[in-house]
Scaffold this motif. Structure first.
Motif, PDB file in Angstrom:
ATOM      1  N   GLU A   1      99.734 -10.423   5.987  1.00 41.21           N
ATOM      2  CA  GLU A   1      98.622  -9.541   5.601  1.00 41.21           C
ATOM      3  C   GLU A   1      97.670 -10.243   4.639  1.00 41.21           C
ATOM      4  O   GLU A   1      96.454 -10.097   4.726  1.00 41.21           O
TER       5      GLU A   1
ATOM      6  N   TYR B   1      93.785 -10.977   5.121  1.00 44.07           N
ATOM      7  CA  TYR B   1      92.829 -10.506   4.110  1.00 44.07           C
ATOM      8  C   TYR B   1      91.937 -11.659   3.634  1.00 44.07           C
ATOM      9  O   TYR B   1      90.722 -11.522   3.522  1.00 44.07           O
TER      10      TYR B   1
ATOM     11  N   LYS C   1      95.011   0.273   1.259  1.00 46.11           N
ATOM     12  CA  LYS C   1      96.194  -0.536   1.005  1.00 46.11           C
ATOM     13  C   LYS C   1      95.995  -1.347  -0.256  1.00 46.11           C
ATOM     14  O   LYS C   1      94.911  -1.862  -0.530  1.00 46.11           O
TER      15      LYS C   1
ATOM     16  N   GLU D   1      90.172  -0.691   2.029  1.00 47.25           N
ATOM     17  CA  GLU D   1      90.247   0.219   3.156  1.00 47.25           C
ATOM     18  C   GLU D   1      90.528  -0.592   4.411  1.00 47.25           C
ATOM     19  O   GLU D   1      89.894  -1.601   4.674  1.00 47.25           O
ATOM     20  N   GLU D   2      91.493  -0.122   5.164  1.00 48.65           N
ATOM     21  CA  GLU D   2      91.862  -0.817   6.395  1.00 48.65           C
ATOM     22  C   GLU D   2      91.134  -0.200   7.571  1.00 48.65           C
ATOM     23  O   GLU D   2      90.844   0.982   7.577  1.00 48.65           O
ATOM     24  N   ASN D   3      90.876  -0.997   8.589  1.00 49.94           N
ATOM     25  CA  ASN D   3      90.305  -0.495   9.839  1.00 49.94           C
ATOM     26  C   ASN D   3      89.062   0.355   9.627  1.00 49.94           C
ATOM     27  O   ASN D   3      88.834   1.307  10.346  1.00 49.94           O
TER      28      ASN D   3
END
Ligand code: ADP
Ligand code: ADP
Length: 240
Positions: A84, A88, A75, A60-62
């Protein structure tokens, strides 16, 4: 998710077989199993040190940047571009059974290492290293070299280093397996504290049931590459 390895004789091993796992933010998720069960392979997949043969790994982003749950976007880490992936990895700390410290660097320099790689300024690094050593209770050991430390102290240095870039996830690969029971407990207390204070999700692999019982809220049991049981630690261990 599946990860198979091809052996020299042409045979295939399913090191990870049909695993479907959901880990929530704030979990201390334990993955338990005997040697050869596939635990290390799974953790290396989560860190993209290995590529799965098939499947996906969604993050999960943000998750904490804006309040509304509906804004969460997932993502697939397998589709990350280089930038990215770097981000990560920065947000995914890792600790190991044998600590993996740099013996030619003292405690402060070991903890500073990821910050140097991230391009931090010297003054900011010094300040952050002091903070981190305070968190792990090693402020008085800054100048010592790894060989001058006990196993528990070495693991504290490794934890400080893993926390340097403010990770969201901490991956622990048998982090207490080389430690005696009392030191194990103190490291587990520290991990629990870090999870509580900073909201860091911890995914740990272990062959020790005591580790799971002491700090994990959830557990998956692996055998022959598969998850044979999973649920809350209470469900798995305390059921009648
Ligand atoms: P665990 O961490 O639970 O001890 P591993 O993930 O290390 O288990 O190993 C799972 C299985 O995959 C084992 O049978 C192991 O021999 C095999 N395996 C792991 N890595 C490789 C590799 N790079 N090549 C071939 N087989 C591997
Ligand atoms: P890289 O981009 O090469 O993974 P990072 O600067 O992102 O390097 O690493 C962050 C910190 O995590 C480093 O201090 C490093 O010591 C530690 N680390 C060690 N092994 C790993 C690993 N397998 N995956 C991610 N981080 C690791």
């Amino acid at each position: 998710m599946v990860k198979k390895y091809k052996l020299a004789d042409g045979k295939e091993i399913f090191a990870v077989n049909n695993i479907n796992l959901e880990i929530e933010k704030g979990d201390i998720y334990g993955i338990m199993g005997l040697s050869g069960a596939g635990k290390s392979t799974l953790i290396r997949l989560l860190n993209r040190l290995e590529e799965p043969t098939s499947g996906q790994i969604l993050v999960e982003e943000n998750a904490d940047s804006n309040g509304t749950d509906s804004d969460f976007s997932k993502k697939n880490i397998l589709e990350f571009n280089e930038a990215e992936l770097r981000e990560y990895r920065k947000k995914t700390g890792m600790i190991f059974q044998h600590f993996n410290l740099l013996n030619s660097r003292n405690v402060a320099q070991n903890v500073a290492f990821p910050l140097e790689i991230s391009g931090w300024q010297k003054a900011d690094i010094d300040k952050r290293v002091d903070e981190l050593l305070e968190i792990v209770g090693l402020s008085d050991r800054k100048e010592n070299y790894p060989e001058q430390l006990s196993g528990g102290q070495k693991q504290r240095v490794a934890i400080a280093r893993a926390l340097a870039n403010n990770p969201k996830i901490l991956l622990s690969d048998e982090a207490t397996s080389a430690l005696d029971p009392r030191t194990t407990n103190s490291i587990l207390d520290l991990l629990k504290q870090i999870n509580k204070d900073f909201g860091i999700t911890i995914i740990l692999i272990t062959h020790q049931m005591e580790v799971i019982r002491k700090i994990c809220n959830k557990v998956a049991i692996m055998s022959n590459g598969e998850i044979v049981e999973s649920g809350t630690t209470k469900q798995i261990f305390l059921s009648p």
